[in-house]
Design an enzyme around this catalytic site. Sequence first.
Site, short mmCIF file in Angstrom:
data_model
loop_
_atom_site.label_atom_id
_atom_site.label_comp_id
_atom_site.label_asym_id
_atom_site.label_seq_id
_atom_site.Cartn_x
_atom_site.Cartn_y
_atom_site.Cartn_z
N ASP A 1 3.58 -4.27 -5.79
CA ASP A 1 4.10 -5.58 -5.35
C ASP A 1 5.62 -5.58 -5.36
O ASP A 1 6.29 -6.02 -4.42
CB ASP A 1 3.61 -6.70 -6.27
CG ASP A 1 2.18 -7.12 -5.97
OD1 ASP A 1 1.68 -6.76 -4.88
OD2 ASP A 1 1.57 -7.80 -6.81
N GLU B 1 0.83 -1.21 0.00
CA GLU B 1 0.00 0.00 0.00
C GLU B 1 0.87 1.26 0.00
O GLU B 1 0.54 2.25 -0.65
CB GLU B 1 -0.95 0.02 1.21
CG GLU B 1 -1.91 -1.16 1.29
CD GLU B 1 -2.77 -1.34 0.05
OE1 GLU B 1 -3.01 -0.35 -0.67
OE2 GLU B 1 -3.19 -2.48 -0.23
ZN LIG Z 1 -2.71 -2.55 -4.51
#
Ligand SMILES: [Zn+2]
Length: 421
Positions: free
Chosen positions: A365, A285
Amino acid sequence: MEQLIVALFVVFFALEFTIEFVLNELNLRHVRARWAEKQIPDFFRGKIGSDEYEKSVQYTLAKGRFERWAEIYGRCLVLAVLFSGLLNWLDRFSGELAQRFSLGVYGHGILFCLAVGLVFSTAQLPINLYSTFGLETKFGFNKTTIGLYIADKIKALILGLVIGVPFLFMILWLMDVMGRYWWIWAFVFISGFQLLMIVIFPTFIAPWFNKYEPLKEGEFRERILALAERIGFKTSGIYSMDGSKRSAHSNAYFTGIGKAKRIVLFDTLIEQMTIDQGLAVLAHEMGHYKMKHIRRMLVVQTVFLFIGLYILSLLVDYPPLFAAFGLSPSNHAALVLFSLLSGPATFYLGPLINLLSRKHEYEADCFAALTLHDSKPMEEALVNLTIKNLSNLTPHPWYSAYHYSHPTPTERIEAIRQCAA
Ligand SMILES: [Zn+2]
């Protein structure tokens, strides 16, 4: 001319319906075929039990079969509203109502838009009810009570009126008094309005539906603080949310801009994950924040808004369009027609937005894997989330390319390994 407009609409409408219907059927067949061969993707082998896999297949199939009928029902609804003469009746009815209570031309327009909105939300209610209390309950996800459901609907209605009525008034007023270039003024107004909503939504509106609390003291919090410090994210913006009062599904998201930015972790997610996995989700995030994804998405939406309003400004002055759907020309009729007709004209934009969104997910990611100097926690978090939410392990590639805002878990894990290497 009117016939041509109707014919064009029907062609695009049928095209969109066919694509979405066929994709759903392909996906159902794809999942069934993988299931028959027990083809679990490599990354999940040994991690998902055969009963969990079975349950995820059943959940995916049940949702797909329901989607088939919901799609047909929704399409019939739009056609019925457009071609039954209902719009014209609602227009005259709201005109009479506005006259009786001396609400003027803007009052007439606002009543009309609200009435059309009411027709659609009422007609969608059975779909919504079945999805929540049928499907989600059957698979053990639903935690919403009837009382909470009704309270949510009432709150949403109040919010819709408090925000929607002044908003509609401003748009109708600008259309009325700003002359030819009203749409540029409307563009400025809506852009400002969107920015305002991004700022006030997390702090003033969302807390009306959920409780947001700073993370509890403990090891998880300590390690988050250290991570946030390292990345440069203000820790006062990290919250846990009581998602468990409505659903057992787990999630996390990043929202807001400037001082209003925040990361929200569902309590269900915190409960399901190890500390390392939770930390990986947080790093992901923060990656969205670091790489300014919200801002980039906002820019794209603003461009679409500009083009959309320009097209609307052309349609307002085009009487055959109103005649084609049995309406008399007016600003409010243009707004409603535009929102009903824009779907079939712009459905191919959805997959493009999803493409951009998936690119952002890959980047976040990768950011998480690099920041933690380890790709394992992010991989494990993804596998864990997928299993707990009974997500589809084997979507048809066309279906996911069209509908998914996130890459499939398999695609994500492959990309994370590449990035870490
Ligand atoms: Zn995300």
